[in-house]
Design a protein around this motif. Structure first.
Motif, PDB file in Angstrom:
ATOM      1  N   PRO A 133      38.841  31.184  53.468  1.00 25.12           N
ATOM      2  CA  PRO A 133      38.898  31.920  54.734  1.00 25.12           C
ATOM      3  C   PRO A 133      40.257  31.819  55.431  1.00 25.12           C
ATOM      4  O   PRO A 133      40.742  32.800  56.014  1.00 25.12           O
ATOM      5  N   ASP A 134      40.873  30.643  55.371  1.00 23.55           N
ATOM      6  CA  ASP A 134      42.187  30.471  55.991  1.00 23.55           C
ATOM      7  C   ASP A 134      43.220  31.376  55.326  1.00 23.55           C
ATOM      8  O   ASP A 134      44.043  32.017  56.004  1.00 23.55           O
ATOM      9  N   CYS A 135      43.173  31.460  54.001  1.00 25.12           N
ATOM     10  CA  CYS A 135      44.133  32.309  53.284  1.00 25.12           C
ATOM     11  C   CYS A 135      43.866  33.786  53.551  1.00 25.12           C
ATOM     12  O   CYS A 135      44.803  34.581  53.644  1.00 25.12           O
ATOM     13  N   ILE A 136      42.594  34.160  53.672  1.00 23.80           N
ATOM     14  CA  ILE A 136      42.282  35.551  54.006  1.00 23.80           C
ATOM     15  C   ILE A 136      42.881  35.909  55.356  1.00 23.80           C
ATOM     16  O   ILE A 136      43.491  36.984  55.525  1.00 23.80           O
ATOM     17  N   ARG A 137      42.741  35.026  56.330  1.00 19.81           N
ATOM     18  CA  ARG A 137      43.332  35.284  57.653  1.00 19.81           C
ATOM     19  C   ARG A 137      44.843  35.427  57.568  1.00 19.81           C
ATOM     20  O   ARG A 137      45.440  36.281  58.228  1.00 19.81           O
ATOM     21  N   ARG A 138      45.468  34.613  56.751  1.00 22.46           N
ATOM     22  CA  ARG A 138      46.926  34.681  56.622  1.00 22.46           C
ATOM     23  C   ARG A 138      47.350  35.962  55.903  1.00 22.46           C
ATOM     24  O   ARG A 138      48.407  36.534  56.220  1.00 22.46           O
ATOM     25  N   VAL A 139      46.563  36.415  54.926  1.00 25.02           N
ATOM     26  CA  VAL A 139      46.850  37.693  54.266  1.00 25.02           C
ATOM     27  C   VAL A 139      46.706  38.833  55.261  1.00 25.02           C
ATOM     28  O   VAL A 139      47.533  39.761  55.297  1.00 25.02           O
ATOM     29  N   GLN A 140      45.668  38.796  56.083  1.00 25.67           N
ATOM     30  CA  GLN A 140      45.495  39.825  57.109  1.00 25.67           C
ATOM     31  C   GLN A 140      46.688  39.869  58.055  1.00 25.67           C
ATOM     32  O   GLN A 140      47.214  40.943  58.372  1.00 25.67           O
ATOM     33  N   GLN A 141      47.117  38.699  58.475  1.00 24.81           N
ATOM     34  CA  GLN A 141      48.237  38.627  59.409  1.00 24.81           C
ATOM     35  C   GLN A 141      49.525  39.118  58.769  1.00 24.81           C
ATOM     36  O   GLN A 141      50.300  39.859  59.385  1.00 24.81           O
ATOM     37  N   ASP A 142      49.756  38.728  57.526  1.00 30.27           N
ATOM     38  CA  ASP A 142      51.004  39.087  56.860  1.00 30.27           C
ATOM     39  C   ASP A 142      51.041  40.567  56.474  1.00 30.27           C
ATOM     40  O   ASP A 142      52.082  41.216  56.565  1.00 30.27           O
ATOM     41  N   SER A 143      49.903  41.101  56.039  1.00 31.01           N
ATOM     42  CA  SER A 143      49.856  42.487  55.568  1.00 31.01           C
ATOM     43  C   SER A 143      49.601  43.487  56.690  1.00 31.01           C
ATOM     44  O   SER A 143      49.912  44.677  56.556  1.00 31.01           O
ATOM     45  N   GLY A 144      49.014  43.014  57.791  1.00 31.04           N
ATOM     46  CA  GLY A 144      48.650  43.918  58.868  1.00 31.04           C
ATOM     47  C   GLY A 144      47.380  44.699  58.594  1.00 31.04           C
ATOM     48  O   GLY A 144      47.045  45.635  59.321  1.00 31.04           O
ATOM     49  N   GLU A 145      46.656  44.326  57.547  1.00 33.08           N
ATOM     50  CA  GLU A 145      45.412  45.002  57.181  1.00 33.08           C
ATOM     51  C   GLU A 145      44.218  44.074  57.405  1.00 33.08           C
ATOM     52  O   GLU A 145      44.316  42.865  57.226  1.00 33.08           O
ATOM     53  N   HIS A 146      43.086  44.670  57.767  1.00 35.80           N
ATOM     54  CA  HIS A 146      41.865  43.889  57.963  1.00 35.80           C
ATOM     55  C   HIS A 146      41.156  43.612  56.646  1.00 35.80           C
ATOM     56  O   HIS A 146      40.701  42.504  56.384  1.00 35.80           O
ATOM     57  N   ASP A 147      41.055  44.643  55.784  1.00 39.86           N
ATOM     58  CA  ASP A 147      40.315  44.515  54.527  1.00 39.86           C
ATOM     59  C   ASP A 147      41.126  43.793  53.469  1.00 39.86           C
ATOM     60  O   ASP A 147      42.358  43.919  53.397  1.00 39.86           O
ATOM     61  N   VAL A 148      40.421  43.070  52.609  1.00 45.08           N
ATOM     62  CA  VAL A 148      41.047  42.323  51.510  1.00 45.08           C
ATOM     63  C   VAL A 148      40.158  42.444  50.277  1.00 45.08           C
ATOM     64  O   VAL A 148      38.922  42.410  50.386  1.00 45.08           O
ATOM     65  N   THR A 149      40.782  42.598  49.120  1.00 47.20           N
ATOM     66  CA  THR A 149      40.066  42.485  47.849  1.00 47.20           C
ATOM     67  C   THR A 149      40.219  41.059  47.349  1.00 47.20           C
ATOM     68  O   THR A 149      41.332  40.546  47.236  1.00 47.20           O
ATOM     69  N   LEU A 150      39.108  40.398  47.045  1.00 51.75           N
ATOM     70  CA  LEU A 150      39.123  39.038  46.526  1.00 51.75           C
ATOM     71  C   LEU A 150      38.952  39.112  45.017  1.00 51.75           C
ATOM     72  O   LEU A 150      38.005  39.725  44.519  1.00 51.75           O
ATOM     73  N   LEU A 151      39.881  38.508  44.285  1.00 48.75           N
ATOM     74  CA  LEU A 151      39.849  38.523  42.815  1.00 48.75           C
ATOM     75  C   LEU A 151      39.873  37.087  42.321  1.00 48.75           C
ATOM     76  O   LEU A 151      40.870  36.378  42.480  1.00 48.75           O
TER      77      LEU A 151
END
Length: 363
Positions: A133-151
């Motif tokens: 969850p922490d990394c997802i939040r950081r990806v959201q912040q860095d990319s400016g996008e809410h949605d994320v694909t988890l692989l």
């Protein structure tokens, strides 16, 4: 008049050519054999990237875009805690990461480093309720996008599955798993090695704290005890082949750099997954909450390796069978546990399939 000696080279040019080829290969074997004795490791993981965050065993990296336009939804790759992420980025032309970037995806990766002694008690809870969850939040912040694909790959897929079942209303838009174990009763050798009648996991973990990498690697080697010898024979046969030797050395380096595991995580996976098969049985509780595969409703793709000796297809199959996703697909492709992601067949089959599935779900 006495007959002249026959010139074997002119009498049988094909034989002469074959002999010359074997001589050249023998010379190359000698040269490459000396090279293998050298100390220089083959370069791996060369796709440019930036470390966004580092916390103990956890490292989050962002790969640099290689095209001007990228899909809206970024990809966050989750590796197994036992393995370094560069298996997906071995070398130019042999890199899933490079392929994804070239296809227009924004790629992040959760890599792992050796856990410190202070992290000896890390458990599955720490990975699925904190790290991911922490990394997802950081990806959201860095990319400016809410949605994320988890692989997730292998145990990284297992952690991704557990995470998603506990975060059904979270920002994960798509879930992609590769060779992900669900029914641990089908991992027969691992189950026998962890049998509580012959292996006291509590005593072992209490004694070592952090489970040594050699112990983890020995468990994998036990699945195919003759594989290292067979690999060395194939190496000798192909020492003249620069491409084969380079590939062998990269894979050998990755295998030798298997990571230690936090004792708490090892204890929990041994007891709950291998001994009780709790994920498959639907009795696994993480942070006091029941893990239910049916709660996964996001689009789901599971890529299974037909000849996987670590996660056999029967072990992986229940994921798609039990997930509640209306949009779900299992793909079984020729290959083994590693070659499904990094081998020649992966380039021809898995990578294009992954791209075709992602492109319409990443807009």
């Amino acid at each position: 008049m006495a007959s002249q000696p026959t010139d074997r080279k002119s009498a049988n040019p094909a034989l002469a050519e074959r002999l010359q080829l074997e001589v050249e290969r023998a010379v190359q074997r000698g040269l490459k054999g000396m090279e293998l004795l050298g100390v220089n490791q083959p370069a791996v993981g060369r796709t440019p990237k930036t470390t966004l965050h580092r916390r103990g065993t956890l490292e989050l990296v962002h790969y640099h875009a290689s095209v001007d336009e990228v899909y809206r939804v970024p990809i966050l790759v989750v590796m197994a805690p036992t393995n370094k992420g560069y298996i997906l980025d071995l070398a130019p032309g042999q890199s899933l990461i490079e392929f994804l970037l070239g296809s227009g995806y924004d790629v992040y990766l959760i890599d792992w480093n050796e856990p410190t002694d202070d992290e000896r008690d890390l458990k599955i809870e720490d990975y699925v309720l904190d790290f991911i969850p922490d990394c997802i939040r950081r990806v959201q912040q860095d990319s400016g996008e809410h949605d994320v694909t988890l692989l997730g790959y292998c145990a990284g897929g297992m952690l991704s599955v557990i995470h998603q079942s506990l975060h059904v209303d979270g920002p994960v838009k798509n879930l992609v798993c590769m060779t992900t174990p669900i029914d641990f009763s089908k991992m027969e050798l691992f189950r026998s090695l962890s049998d509580e009648r012959s292996f006291d996991v509590d005593r072992f973990v209490d004694g070592v704290g952090v489970v040594p990498a050699d112990f983890v690697l020995a468990g994998f080697d036990a699945l195919r005890p003759a594989s290292r010898i067979a690999g060395q024979i194939r190496l000798w046969d192909n020492l003249w082949n620069d491409r084969f030797v380079k590939g062998y050395r990269m894979m050998e380096r990755w295998g030798n750099e298997t990571l230690p595991l936090p004792g708490g995580y090892f204890r929990q996976t041994t007891k709950e997954l291998l001994q009780k098969n709790a994920l498959y049985e639907g009795t696994l509780r993480i942070g006091g909450r029941l893990v239910e595969l049916g709660k996964i409703t996001v689009p789901l793709l599971h890529i299974v390796a037909q000849y996987d000796h670590i996660v056999p297809p029967a072990c992986a199959r229940p994921l798609v069978e039990r997930a509640g996703s209306p949009d779900k697909e299992e793909v079984v492709l020729p290959g083994g546990h590693v070659s499904i992601a990094a081998g020649a067949n992966a380039i021809k089959r898995m990578w294009p399939k992954l791209n075709s599935w992602l492109e319409e779900r990443s807009i």
